[in-house]
Motif scaffolding. Sequence first.
Motif, PDB file in Angstrom:
ATOM      1  N   UNK A 119       0.858  -1.184   0.000  1.00  0.00           N
ATOM      2  CA  UNK A 119       0.000   0.000   0.000  1.00  0.00           C
ATOM      3  C   UNK A 119       0.893   1.232   0.000  1.00  0.00           C
ATOM      4  N   UNK A 120       0.745   2.072  -1.044  1.00  0.00           N
ATOM      5  CA  UNK A 120       1.514   3.311  -1.153  1.00  0.00           C
ATOM      6  C   UNK A 120       0.614   4.465  -0.711  1.00  0.00           C
ATOM      7  N   UNK A 121       0.850   4.980   0.472  1.00  0.00           N
ATOM      8  CA  UNK A 121      -0.017   6.016   1.022  1.00  0.00           C
ATOM      9  C   UNK A 121       0.214   7.357   0.328  1.00  0.00           C
ATOM     10  N   UNK A 122      -0.849   8.116   0.113  1.00  0.00           N
ATOM     11  CA  UNK A 122      -0.683   9.478  -0.408  1.00  0.00           C
ATOM     12  C   UNK A 122      -0.207  10.400   0.708  1.00  0.00           C
ATOM     13  N   UNK A 123       0.207  11.576   0.333  1.00  0.00           N
ATOM     14  CA  UNK A 123       0.568  12.590   1.323  1.00  0.00           C
ATOM     15  C   UNK A 123      -0.287  13.829   1.090  1.00  0.00           C
ATOM     16  N   UNK A 124      -0.337  14.690   2.099  1.00  0.00           N
ATOM     17  CA  UNK A 124      -1.098  15.929   1.989  1.00  0.00           C
ATOM     18  C   UNK A 124      -0.384  16.893   1.053  1.00  0.00           C
ATOM     19  N   UNK A 125      -1.075  17.957   0.617  1.00  0.00           N
ATOM     20  CA  UNK A 125      -0.402  18.958  -0.223  1.00  0.00           C
ATOM     21  C   UNK A 125       0.812  19.593   0.452  1.00  0.00           C
ATOM     22  N   UNK A 128       3.088  15.717   3.817  1.00  0.00           N
ATOM     23  CA  UNK A 128       3.161  14.871   4.998  1.00  0.00           C
ATOM     24  C   UNK A 128       2.171  13.710   4.918  1.00  0.00           C
ATOM     25  N   UNK A 129       2.624  12.548   5.407  1.00  0.00           N
ATOM     26  CA  UNK A 129       1.722  11.407   5.497  1.00  0.00           C
ATOM     27  C   UNK A 129       0.806  11.625   6.702  1.00  0.00           C
ATOM     28  N   UNK A 130      -0.420  11.174   6.590  1.00  0.00           N
ATOM     29  CA  UNK A 130      -1.384  11.315   7.680  1.00  0.00           C
ATOM     30  C   UNK A 130      -1.379  10.032   8.512  1.00  0.00           C
ATOM     31  N   UNK A 131      -1.299  10.183   9.821  1.00  0.00           N
ATOM     32  CA  UNK A 131      -1.272   9.025  10.706  1.00  0.00           C
ATOM     33  C   UNK A 131      -2.548   8.207  10.542  1.00  0.00           C
ATOM     34  N   UNK A 132      -3.681   8.896  10.332  1.00  0.00           N
ATOM     35  CA  UNK A 132      -4.946   8.177  10.161  1.00  0.00           C
ATOM     36  C   UNK A 132      -4.928   7.315   8.896  1.00  0.00           C
ATOM     37  N   UNK A 134      -2.214   5.797   7.775  1.00  0.00           N
ATOM     38  CA  UNK A 134      -1.441   4.618   8.168  1.00  0.00           C
ATOM     39  C   UNK A 134      -2.348   3.642   8.907  1.00  0.00           C
ATOM     40  N   UNK A 135      -3.117   4.169   9.845  1.00  0.00           N
ATOM     41  CA  UNK A 135      -4.022   3.317  10.621  1.00  0.00           C
ATOM     42  C   UNK A 135      -5.017   2.597   9.707  1.00  0.00           C
ATOM     43  N   UNK A 136      -5.574   3.322   8.764  1.00  0.00           N
ATOM     44  CA  UNK A 136      -6.576   2.729   7.873  1.00  0.00           C
ATOM     45  C   UNK A 136      -5.980   1.653   6.971  1.00  0.00           C
ATOM     46  N   UNK A 137      -4.685   1.751   6.687  1.00  0.00           N
ATOM     47  CA  UNK A 137      -4.045   0.801   5.767  1.00  0.00           C
ATOM     48  C   UNK A 137      -3.651  -0.501   6.452  1.00  0.00           C
ATOM     49  N   UNK A 138      -3.543  -0.490   7.776  1.00  0.00           N
ATOM     50  CA  UNK A 138      -3.068  -1.670   8.495  1.00  0.00           C
ATOM     51  C   UNK A 138      -4.066  -2.813   8.435  1.00  0.00           C
ATOM     52  N   UNK A 139      -3.538  -4.015   8.272  1.00  0.00           N
ATOM     53  CA  UNK A 139      -4.364  -5.223   8.295  1.00  0.00           C
ATOM     54  C   UNK A 139      -3.659  -6.270   9.163  1.00  0.00           C
ATOM     55  N   UNK A 140      -4.302  -7.393   9.359  1.00  0.00           N
ATOM     56  CA  UNK A 140      -3.682  -8.489  10.113  1.00  0.00           C
ATOM     57  C   UNK A 140      -2.481  -9.056   9.371  1.00  0.00           C
ATOM     58  N   UNK A 141      -2.371  -8.759   8.082  1.00  0.00           N
ATOM     59  CA  UNK A 141      -1.278  -9.276   7.257  1.00  0.00           C
ATOM     60  C   UNK A 141      -0.118  -8.298   7.125  1.00  0.00           C
ATOM     61  N   UNK A 167       1.734   2.074  16.143  1.00  0.00           N
ATOM     62  CA  UNK A 167       2.134   0.691  15.871  1.00  0.00           C
ATOM     63  C   UNK A 167       2.410  -0.111  17.134  1.00  0.00           C
ATOM     64  N   UNK A 168       2.430   0.538  18.281  1.00  0.00           N
ATOM     65  CA  UNK A 168       2.568  -0.230  19.531  1.00  0.00           C
ATOM     66  C   UNK A 168       1.401  -1.194  19.718  1.00  0.00           C
ATOM     67  N   UNK A 169       0.269  -0.870  19.132  1.00  0.00           N
ATOM     68  CA  UNK A 169      -0.894  -1.752  19.215  1.00  0.00           C
ATOM     69  C   UNK A 169      -0.851  -2.870  18.184  1.00  0.00           C
ATOM     70  N   UNK A 170       0.226  -2.903  17.364  1.00  0.00           N
ATOM     71  CA  UNK A 170       0.375  -3.927  16.325  1.00  0.00           C
ATOM     72  C   UNK A 170       1.751  -4.577  16.493  1.00  0.00           C
TER      73      UNK A 170
END
Length: 384
Positions: A119-125, A128-132, A134-141, A167-170
């Motif tokens: 997953x290649x996350x977009x960044x804001x104008x 910067x990458x948005x922490x939310x 990153x959270x939305x992209x995370x899966x069990x895999x 990521x402490x929760x993962x």
Amino acid sequence: MKDVVYFDHCASTPPYEDVARTVMEVMMKHYANPSSLHGMGVEASKLLDRSRALLAGKLQTSKGGWLFTSGGTESNNLAIKGSVRYYRSRGNHIVTTGIEHASVLEATKQLEAEGFRVTYLPVSPSGHVRVEDVRAALTKETVLVSVMHVNNEIGTVQPIEEIGRLLRDYPKTLFHVDAVQSLGKLPIDIEGWGIDLLSGSAHKLRGTRGVGFLYVREGIGLQPLASGGTHEKGMRAGTENVPSIVASAKAVRLAVEGIPSRAAKTSTLRDKLRAYVETVPELSLNGRAPLAPHIVNFSYPGMKPEVIVHMLEQRGIIASTRSACSSKDNKPSRVLLEIGASPLAAASGIRISFGDEHTEEHVDRLIQALDDVIKQLKPLERST
């Protein structure tokens, strides 16, 4: 070339004089292979151990170790490929961003060919990458998240501490940080931010070329990229470059100790240049705060950046267009496109990067040179 001001510290830095002397001294005295069992080999091995201890002390890492590589590119490749291949049983998903250095993006593309999903996350104008996100992209895999600390083109500082907290929760997801443009320039709390793997490069902080650093948190395994020996805890085969490693560890010490004064100085120079660019209608700034203290990136839409770089060089100013690894590519900057720049702006980016030696007088000279270049190019705007 005489009377030249070098503003390309992101590409490579002039080594400290003490670093250059150390290379020669160690090369002449400690030339034995550090893997050899005889006394000279043992002495060379001790120098490597002291260099690791120096990195650990200055970068406050007690719960992990440092590997020596050939540079930032190898460190990134070993961290990314080595970790996901080693932990493939945990999953096959990687999360990174669209503005990473080519050594990260090309590594993940190779892993996609092996069956990994990226997953290649977009960044804001602002860049910067948005922490939310990153959270939305995370899966069990998700086996790895890789996010750079400072972008090498536009200097935006990514929310590494916040991502590490997330990521402490993962616990089964590893966190890799490309710190090539921040190590020795900004404070980094490797353990406090929950970083598992961190890459650095000596020649970006006034060390030698050919030496990279890779922090590996205690207990983490990596599948080696190359076979041929048990060097570097079995993770990186090949005889270590003892003279350059010892000298580059010294460069890390000098760079880290100088962060407060250097950051304050270069921030002032950065802000002065950005303030000038904002007054010039032909130019547009790229990236917004939080920004690293040593990087300014701007575009002259419609103009070829190599033309501007060469015109500045004729006036004694050394600048660059983007990452040195991609500067000969005529395509628009991938990073500038990711932050929403127009194709014309993305194809005309100029990067200025500061170092210890720069003063306000140097920035004044750069500004005067830019004024001259713009006056010369402006009549050509309608014909481009």
